[in-house]
Design an enzyme around this catalytic site. Sequence first.
Site, PDB file in Angstrom:
ATOM      1  N   ASP A  31       3.708  14.499 -31.100  1.00  0.00           N
ATOM      2  CA  ASP A  31       2.789  15.282 -30.048  1.00  0.00           C
ATOM      3  C   ASP A  31       2.588  16.597 -30.696  1.00  0.00           C
ATOM      4  OD1 ASP A  31       3.466  13.081 -28.284  1.00  0.00           O
ATOM      5  OD2 ASP A  31       4.281  14.293 -26.775  1.00  0.00           O
ATOM      6  N   PHE A  34      -0.104  15.988 -33.471  1.00  0.00           N
ATOM      7  CA  PHE A  34      -1.314  15.687 -32.863  1.00  0.00           C
ATOM      8  C   PHE A  34      -2.103  16.651 -32.129  1.00  0.00           C
ATOM      9  CE2 PHE A  34      -4.233  14.578 -29.259  1.00  0.00           C
ATOM     10  CZ  PHE A  34      -4.789  13.291 -29.524  1.00  0.00           C
ATOM     11  N   ASP A  35      -0.945  17.624 -31.618  1.00  0.00           N
ATOM     12  CA  ASP A  35      -1.910  19.013 -31.128  1.00  0.00           C
ATOM     13  C   ASP A  35      -2.351  19.915 -32.365  1.00  0.00           C
ATOM     14  OD1 ASP A  35      -1.316  18.099 -28.550  1.00  0.00           O
ATOM     15  OD2 ASP A  35       0.612  19.386 -28.079  1.00  0.00           O
ATOM     16  N   SER A  80     -19.482  -6.560  -4.726  1.00  0.00           N
ATOM     17  CA  SER A  80     -18.426  -6.700  -4.158  1.00  0.00           C
ATOM     18  C   SER A  80     -17.959  -8.074  -4.412  1.00  0.00           C
ATOM     19  CB  SER A  80     -18.040  -5.845  -3.004  1.00  0.00           C
ATOM     20  OG  SER A  80     -18.825  -6.586  -2.277  1.00  0.00           O
ATOM     21  N   GLU A 110      -6.906 -12.380 -12.867  1.00  0.00           N
ATOM     22  CA  GLU A 110      -6.382 -11.113 -13.396  1.00  0.00           C
ATOM     23  C   GLU A 110      -5.991 -10.396 -12.152  1.00  0.00           C
ATOM     24  OE1 GLU A 110     -10.271  -9.458 -14.330  1.00  0.00           O
ATOM     25  OE2 GLU A 110     -10.971 -10.748 -15.558  1.00  0.00           O
ATOM     26  N   LYS A 112      -6.125  -7.616  -9.379  1.00  0.00           N
ATOM     27  CA  LYS A 112      -6.993  -6.624  -8.566  1.00  0.00           C
ATOM     28  C   LYS A 112      -6.448  -5.181  -8.626  1.00  0.00           C
ATOM     29  CE  LYS A 112     -10.291  -6.886  -4.952  1.00  0.00           C
ATOM     30  NZ  LYS A 112     -10.378  -5.384  -4.595  1.00  0.00           N
ATOM     31  N   ASP A 114      -6.178  -1.255  -7.663  1.00  0.00           N
ATOM     32  CA  ASP A 114      -6.548  -0.804  -6.446  1.00  0.00           C
ATOM     33  C   ASP A 114      -6.956   0.874  -6.695  1.00  0.00           C
ATOM     34  OD1 ASP A 114      -6.856  -0.287  -3.954  1.00  0.00           O
ATOM     35  OD2 ASP A 114      -5.036  -0.227  -3.242  1.00  0.00           O
ATOM     36  N   ARG A 133     -19.278   3.460  -8.314  1.00  0.00           N
ATOM     37  CA  ARG A 133     -20.302   2.139  -7.779  1.00  0.00           C
ATOM     38  C   ARG A 133     -21.111   2.640  -6.752  1.00  0.00           C
ATOM     39  NH1 ARG A 133     -19.620  -0.906  -3.250  1.00  0.00           N
ATOM     40  NH2 ARG A 133     -20.088  -2.931  -3.447  1.00  0.00           N
ATOM     41  N   GLU A 170     -11.773  -0.272 -13.405  1.00  0.00           N
ATOM     42  CA  GLU A 170     -11.091   0.526 -12.398  1.00  0.00           C
ATOM     43  C   GLU A 170     -10.441   1.795 -13.048  1.00  0.00           C
ATOM     44  OE1 GLU A 170     -11.937  -1.185  -9.877  1.00  0.00           O
ATOM     45  OE2 GLU A 170     -10.609  -0.775  -8.042  1.00  0.00           O
ATOM     46  N   TYR A 222     -12.361  -4.880 -16.919  1.00  0.00           N
ATOM     47  CA  TYR A 222     -12.293  -6.066 -16.394  1.00  0.00           C
ATOM     48  C   TYR A 222     -13.665  -6.925 -16.626  1.00  0.00           C
ATOM     49  CZ  TYR A 222     -13.295  -3.822 -12.066  1.00  0.00           C
ATOM     50  OH  TYR A 222     -13.829  -3.009 -11.113  1.00  0.00           O
ATOM     51  N   LYS A 285     -11.702 -15.488 -11.428  1.00  0.00           N
ATOM     52  CA  LYS A 285     -13.159 -15.756 -12.143  1.00  0.00           C
ATOM     53  C   LYS A 285     -13.309 -16.834 -12.753  1.00  0.00           C
ATOM     54  CE  LYS A 285     -13.127 -10.710 -12.711  1.00  0.00           C
ATOM     55  NZ  LYS A 285     -13.157  -9.527 -13.748  1.00  0.00           N
ATOM     56  N   LYS A 309      -6.212 -11.344  -1.485  1.00  0.00           N
ATOM     57  CA  LYS A 309      -5.344 -10.306  -1.278  1.00  0.00           C
ATOM     58  C   LYS A 309      -4.237 -10.759  -0.699  1.00  0.00           C
ATOM     59  CE  LYS A 309      -8.614  -6.816  -0.905  1.00  0.00           C
ATOM     60  NZ  LYS A 309      -9.068  -6.026  -0.022  1.00  0.00           N
ATOM     61  N   CYS A 403      12.240  23.858  18.910  1.00  0.00           N
ATOM     62  CA  CYS A 403      12.280  23.639  17.529  1.00  0.00           C
ATOM     63  C   CYS A 403      13.803  23.067  17.333  1.00  0.00           C
ATOM     64  CB  CYS A 403      12.072  24.921  16.887  1.00  0.00           C
ATOM     65  SG  CYS A 403      12.583  24.999  15.244  1.00  0.00           S
ATOM     66  N   CYS A 406      15.749  26.435  15.528  1.00  0.00           N
ATOM     67  CA  CYS A 406      15.754  27.707  15.994  1.00  0.00           C
ATOM     68  C   CYS A 406      15.588  27.984  17.535  1.00  0.00           C
ATOM     69  CB  CYS A 406      14.602  28.792  15.670  1.00  0.00           C
ATOM     70  SG  CYS A 406      12.868  28.657  16.081  1.00  0.00           S
ATOM     71  N   CYS A 421       6.214  25.031  15.460  1.00  0.00           N
ATOM     72  CA  CYS A 421       7.277  26.093  16.088  1.00  0.00           C
ATOM     73  C   CYS A 421       6.389  27.437  15.742  1.00  0.00           C
ATOM     74  CB  CYS A 421       8.744  25.940  15.200  1.00  0.00           C
ATOM     75  SG  CYS A 421       9.433  27.612  15.685  1.00  0.00           S
ATOM     76  N   CYS A 427      12.719  31.742  12.268  1.00  0.00           N
ATOM     77  CA  CYS A 427      13.157  30.375  12.104  1.00  0.00           C
ATOM     78  C   CYS A 427      13.412  29.997  10.623  1.00  0.00           C
ATOM     79  CB  CYS A 427      11.925  29.438  12.599  1.00  0.00           C
ATOM     80  SG  CYS A 427      12.503  27.645  12.594  1.00  0.00           S
TER      81      CYS A 427
HETATM   82  S1  IVH Z   1     -14.716  -8.136 -10.985  1.00  0.00           S
HETATM   83  C1  IVH Z   1     -19.336  -9.013 -10.120  1.00  0.00           C
HETATM   84  N1  IVH Z   1     -12.107  -7.619 -11.546  1.00  0.00           N
HETATM   85  O1  IVH Z   1     -12.797  -5.011  -6.773  1.00  0.00           O
HETATM   86  C2  IVH Z   1     -17.663  -9.105 -10.053  1.00  0.00           C
HETATM   87  N2  IVH Z   1     -13.100  -6.396  -9.720  1.00  0.00           N
HETATM   88  O2  IVH Z   1     -14.222  -6.156  -4.372  1.00  0.00           O
HETATM   89  C3  IVH Z   1     -17.145  -7.522 -10.263  1.00  0.00           C
HETATM   90  N3  IVH Z   1     -11.360  -4.807  -8.721  1.00  0.00           N
HETATM   91  O3  IVH Z   1     -15.840  -3.285  -6.970  1.00  0.00           O
HETATM   92  C4  IVH Z   1     -15.544  -7.379 -10.009  1.00  0.00           C
HETATM   93  N4  IVH Z   1      -9.726  -5.357 -10.022  1.00  0.00           N
HETATM   94  O4  IVH Z   1     -13.782  -2.154  -7.932  1.00  0.00           O
HETATM   95  C5  IVH Z   1     -13.181  -7.376 -10.808  1.00  0.00           C
HETATM   96  N5  IVH Z   1      -9.982  -7.398 -12.147  1.00  0.00           N
HETATM   97  C6  IVH Z   1     -10.739  -7.196 -11.588  1.00  0.00           C
HETATM   98  C7  IVH Z   1     -10.707  -6.084 -10.513  1.00  0.00           C
HETATM   99  C8  IVH Z   1     -12.080  -5.867  -9.464  1.00  0.00           C
HETATM  100  C9  IVH Z   1     -10.340  -4.438  -9.217  1.00  0.00           C
HETATM  101  C10 IVH Z   1     -12.429  -4.092  -7.831  1.00  0.00           C
HETATM  102  C11 IVH Z   1     -13.718  -3.620  -8.288  1.00  0.00           C
HETATM  103  C12 IVH Z   1     -14.686  -4.117  -7.395  1.00  0.00           C
HETATM  104  C13 IVH Z   1     -13.926  -4.813  -6.381  1.00  0.00           C
HETATM  105  C14 IVH Z   1     -14.347  -5.911  -5.506  1.00  0.00           C
END
Ligand code: IVH
Length: 665
Positions: A31, A34-35, A80, A110, A112, A114, A133, A170, A222, A285, A309, A403, A406, A421, A427
């Site tokens: 580190d 690098f710095d 989406s 893959e 998903k 969050d 987005r 993401e 992704y 996919k 999900k 409380c 106190c 309180c 307190c």
């Molecule tokens: S593919 C056209 N792959 O999920 C397809 N999306 O509800 C484009 N997300 O807006 C999306 N992990 O923010 C894809 N491995 C993944 C993902 C992913 C999270 C999110 C992404 C998208 C939302 C779709």
Amino acid sequence: MTEEEKIIDLRKKLHDYNYKYYVLSEPAVSDYDFDMLLKQLSELEQKHPELYDPNSPSQRVGSDINQEFEQVEHRYQMLSLGNTYSQEELLDFENRIKKIIDQDVSYVCELKYDGSSISLTYNNGKLTRAVTRGDGTMGDDVTANVKTIKTIPLELQGDDYPAEFEIRGEILMPFSVFEQLNQKRIENDETPFANPRNAASGSLKMQNSSLVAKRNLDCYLYYIPSENSPSDSHEKNLALAKTWGFNIPNHYKKCENINEVFDYISYWDKAKNDLPIPIDGIVVKVDSIDLQNQLGYTSKSPRWAISYKFKAESAETKLIGVDYQVGRTGSITPVANLEPVQLAGTIVKRASLHNSDIIEKLDLHENDYVYVEKGGEIIPKITVVNKEKRADEAKPIQFISNCPECGSELVRSEGEANHYCMNQVNCPPQIKAKIEHFISRKALNIDGLGGETIDLLFQNKLISNIADLYKLRVDDIKPLDRMGEKSAKNIISGIEASKNISYDRVLFSLGIRHVGNTVAKKICESIANIDELIVADFEKLIEIDEIGDKIAKSIIAYFLVPENMQLINRLREAGLQFQMEEKAEAVSDFLNGKKIVISGSFEKYSRDEYKAKIEENGGKNVSSISKNTSFILAGDKIGPSKMQKAEKLGVELVSEQEFLKMIGE
Ligand code: IVH
């Protein structure tokens, strides 16, 4: 080597070290080294402004210039995904595909992630644009913020990437970073983020990119949207993108049929609890790009991909009782004590109940059996009560009226979710927490003092409020447990140094309810000393940018408490700062009382210089357009959303030339 060559060489090395450290987790240098290299580069770059490169590794630290996000159009819409929750729904997905293309299909599964989705554009291997987005068609240009994320390559590796392309991914906040951030927010009397997703998207939209740099965000990629896909399969695209330096972890898997997809899902349904990042499902996919093109899109989502999900895990357990915690500002938080139960990889013993409304809504009774769930949130919550198991004689949980520390009567003001309180002065947990807040890093940052020492001083009756700190002497502290001459002296000099801290931080340190450090700064920009603040009425307070009813009332209430006034007087006598340092001399009052928004880029002076000119001439800089805005100082490339808003509210646009005339230049 010329200095120019040196700069190029350092940039290349640092890009590579960065990739090895953050993406591969295989550091190539220490580190420290690098710095040192980064420092060398920054120094050389300062010497040679003509060699400026927006993608230099030195740009990762961000800048503290306030930016506005320009709204830009996505080249490919950001759609989406459809959601599924069961194997049946996934089979329906496959059947829909088979109706269009009558052949075997292989998939890529893959995680998903969050977080907050992002679209990155690369031109000739350099990151040129990063867009959120938004509504799928238009998003915010957050390039400056995204450049601070270390796992996003600013320059690509290899030579087989397309000359221009987009890649989607993401932006995430790892759990460990999220927990630390919330810890700090709680210490600073700021509302903690509810979950890592909100923290990631909130961070991405911060106006000051040097603050984003401190949030330690991560990014997983992704998908490459394109008419000319780099290869004929999604899996190959991911593998290629990985060779270009993108962060694409090995979690993805090619599945030859839907049964393999089910196996992948059941594996990750369990294994997700061991990941350092939040995920909320799986994305399936179609692998072949040719088949993807044949399947195409509905108006909302691709037909070739879907998400599955995970069900939030829940567990049943018994309520043992409810504890009530007293916060620094006197807020009372009920916490459920539970019989320990295993949930999503951890043992849960407590769940936050937030406030009395939640207890009522759950209709919680003594000894109830409850379901606890870990959703996107880290702290488990009680989702529902199993009323069938409730004993007939069980009594409803009554929120306390006094409380627990106190005994003072609790108060719940209109519009507030919490009970408080009000015994702020006597307190004990409030007193200790107030002192701890006062000395904390973002407040007066008093060296040598921490929670334990405060406890020690409090137990020994040496301090019972913040002003008492200034009476302390080395001889008082020295004889205490685990103390000595050296630490006592250190504490005293830390306390002494706090007298030089600026008034806005002193104001924050007082711990007035709802006055966090941003609010304190805003107050001090408008009301530069405490005497004026003490007498400021409600109208005057709510005129200040970002101060609403709740904050204004809290400030007024604070100064009405005689003990608070005594504290302020004692702190003032001790030598603390209670007014802002004088600003630069006013040049004119041409802009007296005008509230001005700056937008776009300028020719003659920089934005910061214009901001200073506004202040010098009696005007006020405000960040967002409202009906109270006097005018917009509009430079080149003012964002379309700003234009629309100005037009809608009838706010005038003033050009750079017109403005200079206004101030007599
Ligand atoms: S593919 C056209 N792959 O999920 C397809 N999306 O509800 C484009 N997300 O807006 C999306 N992990 O923010 C894809 N491995 C993944 C993902 C992913 C999270 C999110 C992404 C998208 C939302 C779709």
